[in-house]
Design a protein around this motif. Sequence first.
Motif, mmCIF file in Angstrom:
data_model
loop_
_atom_site.group_PDB
_atom_site.id
_atom_site.type_symbol
_atom_site.label_atom_id
_atom_site.label_comp_id
_atom_site.label_asym_id
_atom_site.label_seq_id
_atom_site.Cartn_x
_atom_site.Cartn_y
_atom_site.Cartn_z
ATOM 1 N N GLU B 249 7.862 16.802 4.850
ATOM 2 C CA GLU B 249 9.175 17.227 5.337
ATOM 3 C C GLU B 249 10.312 16.359 4.782
ATOM 4 O O GLU B 249 11.470 16.746 4.845
ATOM 5 C CB GLU B 249 9.208 17.162 6.878
ATOM 6 C CG GLU B 249 8.084 17.946 7.554
ATOM 7 C CD GLU B 249 8.041 19.402 7.097
ATOM 8 O OE1 GLU B 249 9.119 20.017 6.968
ATOM 9 O OE2 GLU B 249 6.930 19.905 6.847
ATOM 10 N N LEU B 250 9.978 15.168 4.288
ATOM 11 C CA LEU B 250 11.016 14.284 3.740
ATOM 12 C C LEU B 250 11.459 14.790 2.375
ATOM 13 O O LEU B 250 10.638 15.024 1.499
ATOM 14 C CB LEU B 250 10.485 12.858 3.594
ATOM 15 C CG LEU B 250 10.490 11.945 4.819
ATOM 16 C CD1 LEU B 250 9.885 10.598 4.444
ATOM 17 C CD2 LEU B 250 11.914 11.763 5.339
ATOM 18 N N LYS B 251 12.750 14.931 2.184
ATOM 19 C CA LYS B 251 13.247 15.515 0.929
ATOM 20 C C LYS B 251 14.071 14.502 0.120
ATOM 21 O O LYS B 251 14.453 13.458 0.619
ATOM 22 C CB LYS B 251 14.110 16.745 1.238
ATOM 23 C CG LYS B 251 13.357 17.859 1.975
ATOM 24 C CD LYS B 251 12.194 18.416 1.138
ATOM 25 C CE LYS B 251 11.367 19.421 1.938
ATOM 26 N NZ LYS B 251 10.052 19.677 1.335
ATOM 27 N N ASP B 252 14.320 14.868 -1.111
ATOM 28 C CA ASP B 252 15.235 14.185 -2.040
ATOM 29 C C ASP B 252 14.683 12.941 -2.732
ATOM 30 O O ASP B 252 15.261 12.479 -3.699
ATOM 31 C CB ASP B 252 16.561 13.797 -1.364
ATOM 32 C CG ASP B 252 17.325 15.019 -0.883
ATOM 33 O OD1 ASP B 252 17.209 16.059 -1.570
ATOM 34 O OD2 ASP B 252 17.981 14.949 0.153
ATOM 35 N N LYS B 253 13.606 12.379 -2.215
ATOM 36 C CA LYS B 253 13.043 11.198 -2.874
ATOM 37 C C LYS B 253 11.523 11.331 -2.924
ATOM 38 O O LYS B 253 10.925 11.924 -2.023
ATOM 39 C CB LYS B 253 13.360 9.929 -2.074
ATOM 40 C CG LYS B 253 14.795 9.471 -2.060
ATOM 41 C CD LYS B 253 14.868 8.184 -1.263
ATOM 42 C CE LYS B 253 16.312 7.728 -1.067
ATOM 43 N NZ LYS B 253 16.361 6.468 -0.323
ATOM 44 N N PRO B 254 10.910 10.698 -3.927
ATOM 45 C CA PRO B 254 9.449 10.590 -3.888
ATOM 46 C C PRO B 254 9.027 9.635 -2.774
ATOM 47 O O PRO B 254 9.851 8.861 -2.282
ATOM 48 C CB PRO B 254 9.096 10.028 -5.266
ATOM 49 C CG PRO B 254 10.346 9.390 -5.766
ATOM 50 C CD PRO B 254 11.506 10.087 -5.111
ATOM 51 N N LYS B 255 7.750 9.729 -2.393
ATOM 52 C CA LYS B 255 7.297 8.980 -1.218
ATOM 53 C C LYS B 255 6.071 8.135 -1.519
ATOM 54 O O LYS B 255 5.140 8.612 -2.173
ATOM 55 C CB LYS B 255 6.951 9.966 -0.094
ATOM 56 C CG LYS B 255 8.093 10.872 0.280
ATOM 57 C CD LYS B 255 7.616 12.258 0.592
ATOM 58 C CE LYS B 255 8.609 13.297 0.131
ATOM 59 N NZ LYS B 255 8.151 14.668 0.394
ATOM 60 N N ALA B 256 6.099 6.914 -1.029
ATOM 61 C CA ALA B 256 4.934 6.032 -1.175
ATOM 62 C C ALA B 256 4.323 5.817 0.200
ATOM 63 O O ALA B 256 5.037 5.537 1.159
ATOM 64 C CB ALA B 256 5.353 4.691 -1.769
ATOM 65 N N MET B 257 3.006 5.997 0.272
ATOM 66 C CA MET B 257 2.305 5.735 1.524
ATOM 67 C C MET B 257 1.315 4.596 1.272
ATOM 68 O O MET B 257 0.378 4.728 0.490
ATOM 69 C CB MET B 257 1.561 6.995 1.988
ATOM 70 C CG MET B 257 0.884 6.797 3.327
ATOM 71 S SD MET B 257 0.299 8.360 4.032
ATOM 72 C CE MET B 257 -1.125 8.659 3.049
ATOM 73 N N ILE B 258 1.574 3.480 1.908
ATOM 74 C CA ILE B 258 0.747 2.289 1.698
ATOM 75 C C ILE B 258 -0.310 2.252 2.798
ATOM 76 O O ILE B 258 0.021 2.141 3.986
ATOM 77 C CB ILE B 258 1.633 1.021 1.724
ATOM 78 C CG1 ILE B 258 2.654 1.103 0.581
ATOM 79 C CG2 ILE B 258 0.769 -0.234 1.615
ATOM 80 C CD1 ILE B 258 3.832 0.161 0.735
ATOM 81 N N VAL B 259 -1.556 2.393 2.389
ATOM 82 C CA VAL B 259 -2.660 2.471 3.351
ATOM 83 C C VAL B 259 -3.310 1.093 3.448
ATOM 84 O O VAL B 259 -3.997 0.647 2.528
ATOM 85 C CB VAL B 259 -3.696 3.528 2.913
ATOM 86 C CG1 VAL B 259 -4.834 3.593 3.926
ATOM 87 C CG2 VAL B 259 -3.036 4.890 2.741
ATOM 88 N N ARG B 260 -3.050 0.424 4.568
ATOM 89 C CA ARG B 260 -3.469 -0.967 4.729
ATOM 90 C C ARG B 260 -4.841 -1.102 5.353
ATOM 91 O O ARG B 260 -5.072 -0.615 6.461
ATOM 92 C CB ARG B 260 -2.465 -1.695 5.634
ATOM 93 C CG ARG B 260 -1.555 -2.601 4.848
ATOM 94 C CD ARG B 260 -0.612 -3.364 5.717
ATOM 95 N NE ARG B 260 0.608 -3.593 4.973
ATOM 96 C CZ ARG B 260 0.708 -4.525 4.018
ATOM 97 N NH1 ARG B 260 -0.301 -5.317 3.733
ATOM 98 N NH2 ARG B 260 1.828 -4.654 3.346
ATOM 99 N N SER B 261 -5.730 -1.782 4.656
ATOM 100 C CA SER B 261 -6.988 -2.189 5.279
ATOM 101 C C SER B 261 -6.683 -3.387 6.166
ATOM 102 O O SER B 261 -5.709 -4.102 5.940
ATOM 103 C CB SER B 261 -8.011 -2.602 4.222
ATOM 104 O OG SER B 261 -8.259 -1.537 3.341
ATOM 105 N N ARG B 262 -7.545 -3.608 7.191
ATOM 106 C CA ARG B 262 -7.344 -4.807 8.023
ATOM 107 C C ARG B 262 -7.504 -6.034 7.143
ATOM 108 O O ARG B 262 -8.531 -6.210 6.478
ATOM 109 C CB ARG B 262 -8.380 -4.844 9.152
ATOM 110 C CG ARG B 262 -8.020 -3.952 10.329
ATOM 111 C CD ARG B 262 -8.927 -4.243 11.500
ATOM 112 N NE ARG B 262 -10.331 -4.039 11.166
ATOM 113 C CZ ARG B 262 -11.002 -2.924 11.408
ATOM 114 N NH1 ARG B 262 -10.402 -1.923 11.988
ATOM 115 N NH2 ARG B 262 -12.271 -2.806 11.079
ATOM 116 N N GLY B 263 -6.476 -6.856 7.057
ATOM 117 C CA GLY B 263 -6.515 -8.002 6.146
ATOM 118 C C GLY B 263 -7.141 -9.227 6.791
ATOM 119 O O GLY B 263 -7.374 -9.282 7.964
#
Lengths: 315, 263
Positions: B249-263
């Motif tokens: 649904e987010l428009k106008d920009k590309p999107k980064a999704m950072i998937v974090r493992s438990r560090g």
Amino acid sequence: MVVIVWFNGSYRKALAEALIEAGSRNSSVVVLDADTPKSTGTLAFARKFPERFINIGISEQDLVATAAGMALAGKTPIAAAFAMFLMRAWEQVRNTIARDKLNVKLIGTHAGLSDFMDGASHQALEDIALMRTLPGFTIIAPASPAATKKLVLEATLNHEGPVYIRLGRDNAPNIHTDSDEFHIGGSKIIEDAVDVAVFSFGPMLGVAHQAVKILRKHGIQAGLVDVYTIKPIDRDTIIKQSAKANLVVCVEDHNIHGGLGSAVAEVLSEAMPRRILRIGVNDSFGASARTYQQLLEYMGLTPERIADKIRGELG
Amino acid sequence: MSGERDAAPILNGFAHSLLVTEGPLLGSKDLHLLVERAESARRKLVNFLSSIGGWHAGSSLSSINIVAALYGHWIPSGSVKGIERLVVISKGHITPALYVWFAAEGLINEKELETFAEPWSMLQSHPEARRLKGLVINSSGSLGQGLSIANGIALASRIDGTHREIAVLLGDGELDEGQVWEAASTAAAHRLDNIIAVIDRNMVQHTGPTEMVKPKEPLAAKWEAFGWYAVEVPNNAAAIAATIEALSELKDKPKAMIVRSRG
């Protein structure tokens, strides 16, 4: 000294015309450039078809892999950049375009010694060696503006699969006419071989042609073949022309290691061993020069020097 | 010269053709089921990894939830919504996770896993697209190239007026490659808001902890500075699936999704 007056054509002007025609004839054609459209000749396409032109910026690796993505989506991408800097993305070309046999046309402009003013950093003398090793890649190196136009259209509109088209900047010999035909996999006999068979391509075809004329004055009958398809190379013509001659000569604006001389040597050493004189850039880099003629003199690649080398080899 | 040659859109006809589905896939029950499917695949993956000497085990284990969310939920839910969704694999060494998932979902024969990395196998160590038609779009193995490929697909789709969304699976170590950032700039310059970079932030790369080799943080801020939206999610199949769905649904920009493992 022979004054090089026959170098009055321009590869990039021919490319500009070819791209407009390709874009007009096939709506799937898109053109990508790495911020050099004024230099490569893609600017005319960008103006005529702005919606089908992408200036990717000064990032050749991104250029190549973006073109790959466009091919995956059914486009016929033509990615143009200085040949030298396109080679910066050789690994992307290998792993992303060649491995998946994508229908991308790479155009390396300013190849060989044609970019005389910019010097060693800009003069691609290794590109044929690099590209020749990629499975499934076709390599084309037109000599004249007429050949450039026809072969760019042929590679784009009638050939499925990856192609590397090697072009000079300007200084193109007008050695062909508009009625000449070219096809991928072919070569063109300019003069039949008698004593000597000379093979050349690109801008050096014009220089070699003058060298052949000089040799004739000395009573040496040399043939000349325009090997405009570097890969797949026209084995039959190379073998038939070489069979007639005492000496085979290759003339190129490329390192003699891995270029046309090597390709011809591969063919002949398997089919019909012959003595081969490889004339080109002898394992060195180029240099900057004020004129194209000056650079050819510096590199020992003028018609007179080439004719001298051939005469010396004949003894 | 014949002129107009038939364009052969490679994506049409085979890319991900095995993955599309019909029916609802957006409810909480579906997400719950997804987690179960991902957990089941993880158990199979552990066994598979032990059978192949642990080849890229860490990266495969950290990416199995992402693979499950993208292939098991995001692509099918797109087909329900009438959106063609494509996954470009940029970190090609997660094939153990990918192939185990395909086998667990019945997209390839389970027996095929035994041929992994054999010369004649369709399951090459790094993906060969020409051997994985219908499942994998691009060959990979050399890092840093997937985002550019995705941009190319997005640019072509824009020209054609085709509604596509493209997710790119990247590793965090892979972000050392300069080409990733060339491509990040391209996506932002062209406002490719149908591109989603999914970054498997497992905190390790070949030599050791990512922050010791070449620090990646502040990672979300870097993507934002390049003109992207950036979100962080925990490494959980339901969280990944729900978040990536919302990102559409987010428009106008590309999107980064950072998937974090438990560090």
